[in-house]
Design a protein around this motif. Structure first.
Motif, short mmCIF file in Angstrom:
data_model
loop_
_atom_site.label_atom_id
_atom_site.label_comp_id
_atom_site.label_asym_id
_atom_site.label_seq_id
_atom_site.Cartn_x
_atom_site.Cartn_y
_atom_site.Cartn_z
N ALA A 6 -3.59 11.24 -2.07
CA ALA A 6 -4.61 11.92 -1.28
C ALA A 6 -4.33 13.40 -1.01
CB ALA A 6 -4.79 11.19 0.04
N GLY B 202 -5.15 13.57 -5.49
CA GLY B 202 -6.34 12.80 -5.13
C GLY B 202 -6.03 11.32 -5.01
N SER B 203 -6.81 10.61 -4.18
CA SER B 203 -6.53 9.20 -3.93
C SER B 203 -6.61 8.37 -5.20
CB SER B 203 -7.53 8.65 -2.92
OG SER B 203 -7.49 9.37 -1.73
N GLY B 204 -7.62 8.64 -6.03
CA GLY B 204 -7.80 7.87 -7.26
C GLY B 204 -6.57 7.98 -8.14
N ILE C 172 -3.61 6.06 -6.66
CA ILE C 172 -3.70 4.62 -6.90
C ILE C 172 -3.31 4.29 -8.35
CG2 ILE C 172 -5.34 2.71 -7.12
CD1 ILE C 172 -6.82 3.89 -4.68
N ARG C 173 -3.84 5.10 -9.29
CA ARG C 173 -3.52 4.84 -10.70
C ARG C 173 -2.03 4.97 -10.97
NH1 ARG C 173 -8.38 7.33 -11.67
NH2 ARG C 173 -7.46 9.37 -12.02
#
Lengths: 352, 330
Positions: A38, A66-68, A71-72
């Motif tokens: 994030a 970034g959050s995406g 997560i990846r």
């Protein structure tokens, strides 16, 4: 009286355990950790990690991609921990290579509804959830609309068209905002839904807080949402928003911190605290989380990550308020601690 | 006139070619150099092919889901998981086209002025700031655009809407400042330095003798420039414009700041609209599931395709202009 005594005692107990755990920072030779995710908590995390290297001699490399992306990278095991402004969905959890992922809240942030109405000062405009949703649905089109007037007696509202401004980049800010609208408006939930980026009914998209703020400041009759810190620093006019308990509140860190202070908070903290049931809480509030695997594969690294998480929700919290984040309080802190204690190596909890 | 540049170019290229084949056998050093150069050249081609392959691989999930309908789809809904990219294609092309329309006359005018009208010692004084402009990072243009230019454009829009609102291009639903017009103007400003610098270099290659000959025949300076210099340089000038177009289509940061970034098919110059590159950059970081990421890569693939089409069209144009010469094969 009794309640406050209990609180003091628990607080003291926490501090003691914290001190005990922290003493000496047993990191088993781990000198570096990597995290990614994030962007919203990045200013705070970089401050925290700069202090952490002084306190425990462990350097934390945090990439705010970034959050995406966070997560990846966590799914692919390329980082020791991830960070996200949103909760992983079932499919994302299934793709995580090391199994169960804990969502450990670190701080909460609040968002302000900002507007540009000449003559209407900060805090003078009142908005109810349904009116806000209908403005963003483009059903209420002018400021002189009867429904806005009804909740704002005595405010001189112009007949200007409302220009709706939203974030054009995918962001946790949008996730919190749309999540709130989906909770308070069934129509928003059906037509638009919530995500880091949605199919907006209107009008203008701005990149980042600065893009939204700038469009709002330049277009008379504009309304937008930005992070509270950004609205404060730029002296923007913000609206009072009606919360679930019926109180009209201006955004503040104090009222944001209360959002998690509500009954029925799930133990895993995978919850959006927008539209909190707490009568004193500002409704446009959301957590940001650390993402950590429950079962750590590398004992040394696993322990270092657990130590770091524990430090962030305790000593680290002192840096939150100056940087305009709401620190963890009461039940949220307690549940965050329980989550950190769930981090295991070979089925054995690391911290005790 | 048309045969002049060819007459100059051809022998050089041909002799260059025959020399290359000669030296290959002549001595070891040259041979090593030849092999190295050839390897490096093929690396570039392999890199481009790998890029395309990787774009396809990344976009595959989205291609399978939406097929070519993606290109004409008008919905971009990450919640419902429906993706289509027509509005951004239109937004990108319209902004780039208007940007060039504004930039090209200014650039070529400036290049002509620098080359033919100012004394030699003044040239660098005028050219240097223009080239400096080309080195400014696009985020700086973007922020300047957002904080300084957009308010000015907004004032212009209010005036245009009041006086020419009957004309569909100037009849936006509301006046936001950010939008197609702001995007086009910022692109024009960013493209001008490149096109000017290249055009000037090309115009400088026009043989002085030809212009002087024209003047000696009694032509005015205007006639000499428009009938001799510009036709002589037109292939290169078109090339310069194409480079500018490439930059305009691919521009990301500045256009994100001032473009308005709405996902609609534009109807007027005032409408806010996303560009393809800016959409990829904006949403990639927070794209949280694979079909979303894949769709953004698909947008990249379509953008790549558009760039290739534009470049091929440009080659075709140059080919028509120079009657049979295709720059790509030179």
């Amino acid at each position: 009286m009794k309640r406050s005594l209990v609180l003091v005692v628990t607080a003291v107990a926490f501090t003691l355990t914290a001190a005990a755990l922290h003493a000496g920072c047993p990191t088993k030779g781990v000198k570096e950790l990597t995290g990614a995710g994030a962007t919203f908590p990045y200013p705070l995390y970089s401050k925290m990690f700069a202090e952490y290297v002084k306190a425990c001699n462990v350097k934390v490399n945090y990439q705010s991609i970034g959050s995406g992306g966070g997560i990846r990278q966590l799914q692919e095991l390329t980082v020791d921990f991830g960070a996200s402004d949103g909760i992983m969905d079932e499919k994302q959890k299934a793709e995580a290579k090391n199994g169960a992922v804990l969502h450990i809240p670190t701080v909460a942030g609040a968002e302000a509804i900002v507007y540009n109405l000449p003559g209407v000062q900060r805090g003078q405009l009142k908005l109810t959830p349904d009116v806000l949703a209908d403005i963003y649905l483009k059903k209420i089109k002018t400021w002189s609309d009867g429904r806005i007037k009804a909740i704002n007696p005595g405010v001189n509202l112009p007949s200007t068209d409302i220009a709706v401004v939203h974030r054009s980049d995918g962001s946790g800010t949008t996730f919190i905002f749309t999540n709130y609208l989906a909770k308070v408006s069934p129509e928003w939930k059906d037509k638009v839904g919530f995500a880091t980026s949605v199919n907006w009914p209107g009008d203008v998209g701005g990149k980042g807080n600065e893009g939204v703020a700038n469009s709002v400041q330049q277009i008379p009759g504009a309304i937008g949402y930005v992070e509270l810190a950004y609205a404060k620093q730029n002296n923007m006019a913000w609206a009072q928003l009606k919360n679930k308990g019926g109180a009209f509140l201006e955004p503040s860190l104090e009222s944001a911190a209360l959002a998690a202070d509500q009954p029925n908070l799930p133990d895993n903290m995978e919850v959006m605290v927008t539209d909190s049931a707490n009568p004193k809480a500002y409704p446009l509030t959301g957590f940001t989380w650390l993402l950590v695997y429950e079962n750590q594969k590398d004992p040394a690294k696993g322990e270092a990550v657990a130590q770091l998480a524990w430090w962030m929700i305790h000593e680290g919290q002192q840096y939150a308020l100056p940087l305009e984040y709401a620190p963890l309080k009461g039940p949220a802190l307690k549940k965050a601690e329980a989550l950190v204690k769930k981090i295991k190596i070979n089925g054995k909890p690391i911290l005790n | 006139m048309q045969s002049e540049p060819q007459a100059i170019d051809r022998p050089f290229i041909q002799s260059g070619r025959s020399k290359a084949s000669d030296v290959r056998v002549r001595n070891l050093g040259d041979r090593v150099f030849y092999v190295t150069a050839r390897t490096l050249a093929s690396c570039v081609i392999v890199l481009a092919l790998l890029l395309v392959a990787d774009l396809f691989r990344g976009a595959w999930e989205s291609i399978r889901q939406f097929g070519l309908g993606f290109i004409v789809g008008t919905t971009w809904d990450p919640v419902a998981r429906i993706f289509g990219t027509l509005p951004t294609i239109i937004g990108t092309l319209v902004k780039a086209a208007i940007g060039l329309l504004l930039a090209v006359p200014i650039s070529i005018g400036a290049a002509v002025f620098i080359t033919f009208y100012v004394p030699k010692w003044v040239r660098p004084i005028i050219s240097y700031p223009i080239e400096l402009l080309a080195g400014i990072p696009s985020i700086v243009f973007g922020l300047w655009g957002l904080f300084v230019m957009v308010p000015v454009i907004r004032t212009a829009q209010i005036w245009l809407k009041a006086h020419f609102g009957w004309f569909f291009l100037f009849d936006g639903p509301a006046v936001y400042g950010v939008g197609v017009l702001s995007g086009s103007v910022i692109l024009a400003i960013m493209v001008i330095p490149i096109v000017t610098a290249i055009s000037r270099d090309i115009l400088l290659t026009v043989p002085r003798l030809q212009i002087e000959g024209m003047l000696a025949l009694g032509a005015t300076k205007w006639e000499a420039i428009s009938k001799v210099a510009l036709p002589y340089a037109r292939v290169g000038l078109v090339g310069a414009v194409i480079l500018g177009l490439g930059r305009a289509i691919g521009e990301t940061m500045a256009i994100t700041m001032v473009g308005g970034n709405a996902f609609t098919i534009i109807q007027s110059l005032f409408d806010p609209v996303h560009s393809m590159a800016s959409q990829i950059a904006s949403e990639f970081t927070e794209a949280t599931y694979s079909l979303y990421v894949s769709s953004l890569i698909y947008v990249g693939l379509v953008l790549f395709g558009i760039t290739i089409c534009v470049s091929l069209l440009a080659q075709l144009l140059i080919w028509r202009l120079s009657k049979g010469k295709v720059a790509i094969f030179e």
